[in-house]
Motif scaffolding. Structure first.
Motif: not given
Length: 388
Positions: A115-122, A136-138, A145-151, A169-175
């Motif tokens: 969207n215009k705030e650069y947040k992702l949706a499906v 923030g990522s998908f 599928f793994l997705a970061h919450k934006f905020d 319990g995953i808190e962060d990831y890097i593809l």
């Protein structure tokens, strides 16, 4: 984003190879359709199919394809950039004003948008929201599928049907570029999971695990006991192949060689993780044109990619090799030009307050020094400063 000054571009035809994402389903034996985005001399844009038949007639708008070739950006007459979907069946472009850009496709019907705030949706079929604009990522990992919450720092995990499952319990990831592995964080420690969500490297490292450049199965791992960082190399089975006793391993390769530091001395490993040039220099640069600059105390010289010294560290300053030659400053008053064997092809003395130019011209082997232009033999060509 599309630049509005397209009138400065040459006439081009952009071939678009279309997958089945967002369109009719295909059998395994079907042939992908090809479409062309074109513009005429007046920069009116249109779309034709593989037979040259017009799908969208040339009109006064600008088009640019997105990552999924059924989606493209269109600059409208008022200058607004709008994401559009190519409806092939009905031969039309459908504006998608609720989205600012396309991110990726999940299946034939389901896509991820910004969207215009650069947040992702499906969304399903571009209309039915399946997951809201909050990511923030998908990213896809195997069938998951793994997705970061934006905020805030939070990761959600979904199955192939986009049903939310445990994130373990995953808190962060890097593809990683290896699509079957992903580096993940839990309780401020990093590990690796595979495409089955199985933990193959435990959460024991203090920094995100990164890939060794140009290596298919080696990773840089870092621990930090007592606030001192130690680097090592690990394979994709979690086995340490270079012990964690380096103070630095670069994550950038140059000509398949990677800088390393151990006990304040510098050297190189290759992309297989083997030490090629043992750490023994006080400093090194990355390799450029098969040569790197080395430093011993306050003097610099050159080595080649085999680790052989071609110019002993005796200069005050060295520049990169270019077209087989390098400019060196011997001391405060003397300079020279050397070849790849370390032999001087020109020497001179400084006679002004600054050095002018330090690049050899690839085309005609000119060298610019001290407000004058020389050839590689040292013959004076021109008294004027000519920049490359």
């Amino acid at each position: 984003m599309i630049k509005k000054t397209l009138k400065n571009l040459f006439l081009f035809v952009l071939t678009i190879s279309l997958s089945s994402c967002g369109q009719e389903k295909k059998s395994e034996n079907s042939i992908e359709r090809h479409f062309n985005v074109f513009h005429d001399d007046d920069y009116n844009y249109g779309i034709t199919d593989e037979k040259g038949d017009t799908i969208i007639p040339a009109q006064r708008f600008d088009l640019a394809k997105r990552a999924n070739y059924y989606y493209m950006e269109k600059i409208e007459s008022n200058g607004e950039i709008v994401l559009n979907w190519l409806d092939v069946k009905n031969r039309r472009l459908v504006p998608l004003r609720n989205f600012s850009d396309f991110h990726s496709s999940i299946n034939n019907e389901t896509d991820v948008f910004y969207n215009k705030e650069y947040k992702l949706a499906v969304f399903k079929n571009r209309e039915e929201m399946i997951l809201p604009f909050q990511y923030g990522s998908f990213d896809k990992l195997g069938k998951y599928f793994l997705a970061h919450k934006f905020d805030f720092k939070s990761v959600e995990v979904f199955d192939e049907n986009l049903k939310k499952i445990s994130n373990q319990g995953i808190e962060d990831y890097i593809l990683l570029s290896n699509k079957k592995l992903i580096t993940v964080e839990k309780n401020y420690k990093w590990g690796i999971i595979n495409d089955k969500l199985e933990l193959i490297v435990p959460f024991i490292y203090d920094y995100a695990i990164s890939e060794l450049p140009n290596s298919e199965n080696l990773f840089i791992v870092i621990t930090q006991p007592d606030n001192v960082q130690f680097y090592g190399l690990m394979n994709d089975k979690g086995e340490i192949v270079q012990p964690l006793d380096f103070s630095y391993i670069d994550d950038v390769e140059s000509e398949n060689l990677i800088r390393i530091c151990k006990n304040n001395k510098w050297g190189f490993i290759n992309t297989q993780g083997n030490i090629l040039i043992y750490p023994k220099y006080d400093g090194v640069t990355n390799f450029v044109n098969n040569h790197a600059i080395i430093r011993v105390n306050d003097k610099v010289g050159y080595i080649n990619a085999q680790g052989n010294i071609i110019a002993q560290p005796k200069f005050a300053k060295c520049n990169e090799f270019n077209s087989g030659y390098a400019f060196v400053i011997i001391d405060d008053f003397n300079y020279g030009l050397i070849d790849t064997q370390g032999n001087f092809v020109m020497k001179g003395k400084k006679n002004s307050n600054s050095w002018v130019g330090d690049k050899l011209n690839d085309k005609d082997k000119r060298y610019f020094i001290m407000n004058k232009t020389y050839n590689y033999k040292g013959d004076l060509i021109n008294d004027k400063v000519i920049y490359k």
